[in-house]
Design a protein around this motif. Structure first.
Motif, short mmCIF file in Angstrom:
data_model
loop_
_atom_site.label_atom_id
_atom_site.label_comp_id
_atom_site.label_asym_id
_atom_site.label_seq_id
_atom_site.Cartn_x
_atom_site.Cartn_y
_atom_site.Cartn_z
N GLY A 1 0.81 -1.21 0.00
CA GLY A 1 0.00 0.00 0.00
C GLY A 1 0.84 1.26 0.00
O GLY A 1 0.55 2.23 -0.72
N ILE A 2 1.91 1.26 0.77
CA ILE A 2 2.79 2.43 0.83
C ILE A 2 3.50 2.65 -0.49
O ILE A 2 3.74 3.80 -0.89
CB ILE A 2 3.81 2.26 1.99
CG1 ILE A 2 3.06 2.38 3.33
CG2 ILE A 2 4.94 3.27 1.91
CD1 ILE A 2 3.89 2.00 4.53
N LEU A 3 3.80 1.59 -1.21
CA LEU A 3 4.49 1.71 -2.50
C LEU A 3 3.52 2.07 -3.63
O LEU A 3 3.95 2.36 -4.74
CB LEU A 3 5.24 0.42 -2.83
CG LEU A 3 6.40 0.09 -1.88
CD1 LEU A 3 7.00 -1.26 -2.22
CD2 LEU A 3 7.47 1.18 -1.92
N SER A 4 2.22 2.06 -3.36
CA SER A 4 1.22 2.39 -4.37
C SER A 4 1.31 3.86 -4.76
O SER A 4 1.56 4.72 -3.91
CB SER A 4 -0.17 2.11 -3.80
OG SER A 4 -1.16 2.76 -4.55
N PRO A 5 1.11 4.18 -6.04
CA PRO A 5 1.11 5.58 -6.45
C PRO A 5 0.00 6.39 -5.79
O PRO A 5 0.08 7.62 -5.71
CB PRO A 5 0.91 5.53 -7.96
CG PRO A 5 0.93 4.11 -8.36
CD PRO A 5 0.91 3.26 -7.14
N ALA A 6 -1.03 5.74 -5.29
CA ALA A 6 -2.14 6.44 -4.65
C ALA A 6 -1.84 6.81 -3.19
O ALA A 6 -2.57 7.57 -2.58
CB ALA A 6 -3.39 5.58 -4.71
#
Length: 156
Positions: free
Chosen positions: A128-133
């Motif tokens: 989740g932290i690595l997600s662009p969002a």
């Protein structure tokens, strides 16, 4: 608890460490799947059987569980921005013999499973932290180092 011992957290004023005695419920003896002791040779002598477990956390890198039959030590070491090494060490009486006084699977099963469940949660959070969002929230201020040091000794 019948032993009459306090069951509460004692902590550093800035929460650098916590120490607690926690009772084990329903006549449990240790952190095993059966709740029975994993090691026949106890770590030391206790005047009663229901002392529970002593927990010592030193943040952010270590937490430890001390029981009558074993001690479990956890070390958390960040190795990069996205990787952390977790090392779990089990301590038993120095004269305890594997296969005679304890079974390795019985000794380690609870924490190997717990560590694996924790790893899965952390890996999902990392995705989740690595997600662009992902948008980071505010960063807490850095705490000053404590002006005095504290230590806890455990005698056997």
């Amino acid at each position: 608890m019948a032993a009459g011992l306090p069951s509460r957290f004692v902590h550093h004023p800035e929460m650098q460490w916590r120490f607690a005695r926690v009772p084990l419920l329903n006549n449990a003896e240790s952190y095993t799947m059966s709740t029975r002791a994993a090691v026949a040779k106890r770590m030391g002598t206790m005047p009663f059987n229901d002392a529970g477990t002593l927990l010592f956390f030193h943040y952010p890198n270590t937490w430890n569980h001390f029981l009558a039959d074993q001690a479990i030590l956890f070390r958390v070491l960040p190795v990069s921005a996205t990787q952390t090494q977790v090392t779990t060490t089990w301590l038993v009486h120095k004269e305890a013999v594997e296969g005679v006084d304890y079974d390795l699977k019985t000794l380690t099963e609870v924490w190997l499973n717990t560590n694996d469940e924790d790893r899965q949660v952390v890996e999902e959070n990392q995705k989740g932290i690595l997600s662009p969002a992902y948008e980071p929230g505010p960063t807490p201020p850095f705490r000053k180092e404590a002006s005095s040091s504290s230590s806890i000794g455990i005698a056997t």
